[in-house]
Design an enzyme around this catalytic site. Structure first.
Site, short mmCIF file in Angstrom:
data_model
loop_
_atom_site.label_atom_id
_atom_site.label_comp_id
_atom_site.label_asym_id
_atom_site.label_seq_id
_atom_site.Cartn_x
_atom_site.Cartn_y
_atom_site.Cartn_z
N ALA A 9 0.86 -1.18 0.00
CA ALA A 9 0.00 0.00 0.00
C ALA A 9 0.90 1.22 0.00
CB ALA A 9 -0.90 0.01 1.23
N CYS A 10 0.48 2.25 -0.71
CA CYS A 10 1.24 3.50 -0.72
C CYS A 10 0.27 4.65 -0.46
CB CYS A 10 2.00 3.69 -2.03
SG CYS A 10 0.96 3.96 -3.47
N PRO A 11 0.80 5.82 -0.07
CA PRO A 11 -0.08 6.93 0.29
C PRO A 11 -1.08 7.32 -0.81
CG PRO A 11 2.12 7.37 1.07
CD PRO A 11 2.20 6.12 0.23
N GLY A 13 -2.01 5.25 -3.26
CA GLY A 13 -2.79 4.06 -3.54
C GLY A 13 -2.88 3.69 -5.00
#
Length: 104
Positions: A9-11, A13
């Site tokens: 997951a990344c900030p 998304g």
């Protein structure tokens, strides 16, 4: 056969979530390992890990840039928390370190 699971997951998304998943899957395949990656992106959870996936896993990789949903399901498993950028760029190095840990 080594079984690893991961949640990426990344900030934002979007891109890095999926790039990290592909990189980890590719590096695991090169080692002859089984790898299943759940993505938690802008469209929600995809390829959700089952209870069976978790129980069979020798190791769990979680990205740490934002909170992972349902992280409690991995309790009792060895976990590596890594930066999303490392998952994208250094998956082979990460898996080599996991291999060292598992061979102790």
């Amino acid at each position: 056969m080594i079984n690893i699971i991961a949640v990426t997951a990344c900030p934002s998304g979007v891109a890095h979530t999926y790039m990290a998943a592909e990189s980890l899957e590719r590096a695991a395949k090169e080692k002859g390992w089984n790898c299943k990656v759940e993505t938690q992106g802008s469209i929600g959870i995809e390829n959700e890990l089952s209870a069976d996936d978790v129980s069979k896993a020798h190791f769990v990789i979680l990205t740490k840039d934002i909170g992972i949903k349902n992280e409690e399901r991995f309790k009792g498993k060895p976990i590596a928390k890594i930066a999303i950028s490392d998952a994208v760029k250094k998956a082979d190095v990460i898996l080599s370190k996991i291999e060292e840990h598992l061979n102790k």
